[in-house]
Design a protein around this motif. Structure first.
Motif, PDB file in Angstrom:
ATOM      1  N   LYS A   5       0.940  -1.520  -0.048  1.00 30.48           N
ATOM      2  CA  LYS A   5       0.070   0.207  -0.188  1.00 30.48           C
ATOM      3  C   LYS A   5       0.621   1.237   0.420  1.00 30.48           C
ATOM      4  N   GLU A   6       1.646   1.665   0.779  1.00 27.39           N
ATOM      5  CA  GLU A   6       2.596   2.361   0.365  1.00 27.39           C
ATOM      6  C   GLU A   6       3.511   2.515  -0.048  1.00 27.39           C
ATOM      7  N   ARG A  10       3.354   5.698  -3.206  1.00 25.93           N
ATOM      8  CA  ARG A  10       5.018   6.704  -3.563  1.00 25.93           C
ATOM      9  C   ARG A  10       4.505   6.774  -4.934  1.00 25.93           C
ATOM     10  N   LEU A  11       4.456   5.957  -5.404  1.00 24.38           N
ATOM     11  CA  LEU A  11       4.809   5.624  -6.928  1.00 24.38           C
ATOM     12  C   LEU A  11       3.438   6.361  -7.323  1.00 24.38           C
ATOM     13  N   LYS A  12       1.869   6.781  -6.933  1.00 22.63           N
ATOM     14  CA  LYS A  12       1.121   7.330  -7.287  1.00 22.63           C
ATOM     15  C   LYS A  12       1.695   9.006  -6.885  1.00 22.63           C
ATOM     16  N   GLY A  42      -2.262  -0.329  -3.898  1.00 23.66           N
ATOM     17  CA  GLY A  42      -1.604  -1.338  -3.348  1.00 23.66           C
ATOM     18  C   GLY A  42      -2.093  -3.170  -3.726  1.00 23.66           C
ATOM     19  N   LYS A  43      -3.121  -2.859  -4.337  1.00 18.74           N
ATOM     20  CA  LYS A  43      -3.829  -4.463  -4.714  1.00 18.74           C
ATOM     21  C   LYS A  43      -2.858  -4.960  -4.875  1.00 18.74           C
ATOM     22  N   ARG A  44      -1.634  -4.913  -5.582  1.00 24.61           N
ATOM     23  CA  ARG A  44      -0.396  -5.876  -6.151  1.00 24.61           C
ATOM     24  C   ARG A  44       0.743  -5.306  -5.803  1.00 24.61           C
ATOM     25  N   SER A  45       1.594  -6.340  -5.868  1.00 29.39           N
ATOM     26  CA  SER A  45       3.286  -5.862  -6.510  1.00 29.39           C
ATOM     27  C   SER A  45       3.907  -5.369  -7.101  1.00 29.39           C
ATOM     28  N   PRO A  46       4.516  -5.048  -7.114  1.00 24.89           N
ATOM     29  CA  PRO A  46       5.273  -4.282  -8.987  1.00 24.89           C
ATOM     30  C   PRO A  46       6.547  -5.122  -9.049  1.00 24.89           C
ATOM     31  N   SER A  47       6.130  -6.353 -10.223  1.00 25.56           N
ATOM     32  CA  SER A  47       7.350  -6.635 -10.523  1.00 25.56           C
ATOM     33  C   SER A  47       8.934  -6.353 -10.029  1.00 25.56           C
ATOM     34  N   ILE A  48       9.759  -7.011 -10.439  1.00 23.47           N
ATOM     35  CA  ILE A  48      11.440  -6.823 -10.361  1.00 23.47           C
ATOM     36  C   ILE A  48      11.332  -5.543 -12.040  1.00 23.47           C
ATOM     37  N   ALA A  49      10.514  -6.296 -12.533  1.00 21.86           N
ATOM     38  CA  ALA A  49      11.149  -6.053 -14.236  1.00 21.86           C
ATOM     39  C   ALA A  49      10.565  -4.694 -14.110  1.00 21.86           C
ATOM     40  N   VAL A  50       8.898  -4.381 -13.741  1.00 23.65           N
ATOM     41  CA  VAL A  50       7.912  -3.459 -13.528  1.00 23.65           C
ATOM     42  C   VAL A  50       8.744  -2.379 -12.282  1.00 23.65           C
TER      43      VAL A  50
END
Length: 103
Positions: A5-6, A10-12, A42-50
Motif C-alpha cells: 500500500k505504501e 509513493r508511486l502515485k 496497493g492491490k498488487r506488488s510490482p514485479s522486479i521488471a516493473v
C-alpha cells in the motif's frame, strides 16, 4: 519492511508530481493500465521488471519505490527530477536563492 500500500502511494505521488495519468505512464513504459492501477492501489506488488521501468521513468531508486528509503543527499535531486520541466526550473531557482541566503 515492505508494504505494498505504501509502495503504491509513493508511486502515485511520483506520477502526480510528474503531471501524468495512469494511462500515460502505462503507455510510456510499456505496461498495462491495470498494472499501474493495481500497484498504485496497493492491490498488487510490482514485479522486479516493473520496478526497473518505474525507477528509470521517475528517475528514482528501486529502494525508494520498494521501501521509501532515500540515500542521504539524494532527496533533493530525486524530488526535482520528478517534477515537470517548468516546475523543476522554478524549484531549482528557489533552492539556489535559499542556499544563497543561508551562506
Amino acid at each position: 519492511m515492505y508494504d505494498k500500500k505504501e509502495c503504491g502511494d509513493r508511486l502515485k505521488r511520483l506520477r502526480k508530481a510528474k503531471g501524468k495519468t495512469q494511462e500515460e505512464v502505462a503507455k510510456e513504459i510499456g505496461v498495462s493500465v491495470d498494472t499501474i492501477c493495481k500497484v498504485e492501489q496497493g492491490k498488487r506488488s510490482p514485479s522486479i521488471a516493473v520496478v526497473e521501468l518505474l525507477k528509470c521513468y521517475y528517475n528514482t531508486t528501486a529502494d525508494y519505490i520498494i521501501s521509501g528509503y532515500v540515500e542521504e543527499g539524494k532527496t533533493e535531486n530525486m524530488l526535482l527530477n520528478s517534477l515537470p520541466e517548468q516546475k523543476r526550473d522554478v524549484a531549482e531557482r528557489l533552492l539556489e536563492d535559499i542556499k544563497e541566503l543561508l551562506n
